[in-house]
Enzyme design. Structure first.
Site, PDB file in Angstrom:
ATOM      1  N   LYS A 135      38.722   4.821   0.898  1.00 27.18           N
ATOM      2  CA  LYS A 135      37.494   5.628   0.775  1.00 27.18           C
ATOM      3  C   LYS A 135      36.798   5.769   2.131  1.00 27.18           C
ATOM      4  CE  LYS A 135      33.037   5.362  -0.562  1.00 27.18           C
ATOM      5  NZ  LYS A 135      32.406   4.573   0.315  1.00 27.18           N
ATOM      6  N   GLY A 187      39.406  -0.300   2.053  1.00 22.93           N
ATOM      7  CA  GLY A 187      39.644   0.813   1.134  1.00 22.93           C
ATOM      8  C   GLY A 187      39.806   2.138   1.868  1.00 22.93           C
ATOM      9  N   LEU A 246      29.315  -6.176  -4.950  1.00 25.98           N
ATOM     10  CA  LEU A 246      30.733  -5.959  -5.247  1.00 25.98           C
ATOM     11  C   LEU A 246      30.931  -5.098  -6.492  1.00 25.98           C
ATOM     12  CD1 LEU A 246      32.122  -9.534  -4.498  1.00 25.98           C
ATOM     13  CD2 LEU A 246      31.837  -7.595  -2.942  1.00 25.98           C
ATOM     14  N   HIS A 247      31.995  -4.307  -6.478  1.00 28.54           N
ATOM     15  CA  HIS A 247      32.302  -3.382  -7.578  1.00 28.54           C
ATOM     16  C   HIS A 247      33.828  -3.300  -7.733  1.00 28.54           C
ATOM     17  CE1 HIS A 247      33.261  -0.775  -4.261  1.00 28.54           C
ATOM     18  NE2 HIS A 247      32.012  -0.758  -3.836  1.00 28.54           N
ATOM     19  N   VAL A 262      39.213   3.737  -5.477  1.00 18.90           N
ATOM     20  CA  VAL A 262      39.044   3.575  -6.934  1.00 18.90           C
ATOM     21  C   VAL A 262      37.964   4.558  -7.368  1.00 18.90           C
ATOM     22  CG1 VAL A 262      38.430   1.956  -8.774  1.00 18.90           C
ATOM     23  CG2 VAL A 262      39.688   1.151  -6.767  1.00 18.90           C
ATOM     24  N   SER A 283      31.372   3.150  -5.046  1.00 21.61           N
ATOM     25  CA  SER A 283      30.733   2.686  -3.810  1.00 21.61           C
ATOM     26  C   SER A 283      29.460   1.935  -4.180  1.00 21.61           C
ATOM     27  CB  SER A 283      30.388   3.912  -2.959  1.00 21.61           C
ATOM     28  OG  SER A 283      29.358   3.611  -2.055  1.00 21.61           O
ATOM     29  N   SER A 284      29.083   0.978  -3.335  1.00 17.38           N
ATOM     30  CA  SER A 284      27.849   0.230  -3.599  1.00 17.38           C
ATOM     31  C   SER A 284      26.654   1.182  -3.613  1.00 17.38           C
ATOM     32  CB  SER A 284      27.625  -0.826  -2.520  1.00 17.38           C
ATOM     33  OG  SER A 284      28.779  -1.600  -2.384  1.00 17.38           O
ATOM     34  N   ARG A 285      26.729   2.246  -2.827  1.00 14.61           N
ATOM     35  CA  ARG A 285      25.605   3.189  -2.734  1.00 14.61           C
ATOM     36  C   ARG A 285      25.390   3.980  -4.028  1.00 14.61           C
ATOM     37  NH1 ARG A 285      24.033   3.834   2.696  1.00 14.61           N
ATOM     38  NH2 ARG A 285      25.480   2.741   4.040  1.00 14.61           N
ATOM     39  N   HIS A 297      36.045  -3.202  -4.631  1.00 15.26           N
ATOM     40  CA  HIS A 297      36.298  -4.506  -3.994  1.00 15.26           C
ATOM     41  C   HIS A 297      37.312  -5.312  -4.811  1.00 15.26           C
ATOM     42  CE1 HIS A 297      32.072  -3.735  -2.451  1.00 15.26           C
ATOM     43  NE2 HIS A 297      32.745  -3.908  -1.345  1.00 15.26           N
TER      44      HIS A 297
END
Ligand code: PAF
Length: 280
Positions: A147, A145, A31-32, A174, A183-185, A35
């Site tokens: 994105k 999102g 999570l970031h 965001v 992004s998690s990536r 999220h």
């Protein structure tokens, strides 16, 4: 905050008070801030908020992509606690996909273009897991999102076609200070890759400005976005697209609204981003 792995327990928590509203934020963990913004919006619009964490193996079209997906469950639970989430659902793999599982949900044409062309089977995996999450959880609203613009488009189509009884809420992308969509990536980027990852936002921002100044021919915009990205030594374009946001079909000339989207490998990490441009 209740945490459950079991389907029946999840249903029990969910229906404890059948009158109150539930917002669900489906995630794959790691999570970031992106999220967190979905959870905050869900918190503001519902009496109860649920978050699911499930790394969905069937939406990854390469085993390396799946094994390199970041996992940070303790950190995730801390974030969810801070955000005052009511229910965290971390389903067991065997409950979601038992060994004799054989039912998939597929949204046809729009799952096969853009992201779907580069990642065959990806959206079939996404719509299958999202349909399962919606069926089990039965939220009033679910949050995604902007994105992942095509993911949202495909999920909205599925909800409409299959008559799911819930509302899909789109939340803004965001961004970090340099414009990179969170992004998690991004965690997989090297420090030089992270610096160069701003190329996606630079290409999008160029197109936005050019359109504001009157450019309407999409081949010109795409050619110049490609040039911008080519200046970044670690970046390699997967696709660049300017499409009608209502259909996702590519357009030659911009009329009223367009969705500019792109996928770029930066230091071998595949990043995506997009912008919707509205003309007055
Ligand atoms: O956007 C994601 O994190 C995933 O695609 C989703 C919607 C949780 C389905 O696995």
């Amino acid at each position: 905050m209740n945490i459950t792995h079991e389907l029946n327990e999840l249903r029990r928590y969910r229906w404890q008070d059948s009158e109150s509203s539930w917002g669900l934020v489906p995630t794959m963990g790691a999570l970031h801030q992106g999220h967190v913004s979905l959870i905050k919006q869900a918190r503001a619009e519902n009496e109860n908020v649920g978050v699911s964490i499930f790394i969905n193996p069937i939406q990854f079209n390469s085993p390396i992509d799946l094994t390199s997906y970041p996992v940070s469950i303790d950190h995730d639970l801390q974030i969810l606690e801070n955000e005052d989430v009511d229910l965290v659902w971390i389903p067991n793999q065997k409950d979601i996909y038992p060994s004799d599982f054989q039912s998939y949900v597929e949204v046809e044409n729009i799952s096969r273009i853009l992201e779907g062309k580069s990642r065959p089977g990806h959206f079939r995996g996404v719509t299958t897991i999202v349909a399962i999450l919606f069926n089990v959880f039965q939220p009033d609203k679910a949050y995604f999102g902007q994105k992942d613009a095509q993911q949202l488009f495909v999920i909205k189509r599925m909800v409409q076609d299959l008559k799911f009884n819930l509302q899909i809420i789109t939340c803004p992308t965001v961004r970090d200070n340099d414009g990179l969509a969170i992004s998690s990536r991004n965690q997989n980027l090297s420090s030089e890759g992270r610096k160069q990852a701003r190329c996606l936002f630079e290409a999008l921002s160029y197109s936005k400005k050019a359109i504001e100044k009157g450019e309407r021919i999409t081949s010109e915009l795409i050619k110049n976005m490609q040039k911008i990205i080519d200046e970044f030594t670690l970046a390699k374009v997967d696709y660049l697209s300017i499409a009608d946001p209502e259909t996702l079909n590519e357009v030659e000339k911009i009329q009223k609204r367009c969705l500019i989207s792109l996928a770029v490998f930066v230091d071998n990490v595949r990043l995506i981003d997009n912008m919707i441009i509205e003309l007055e």
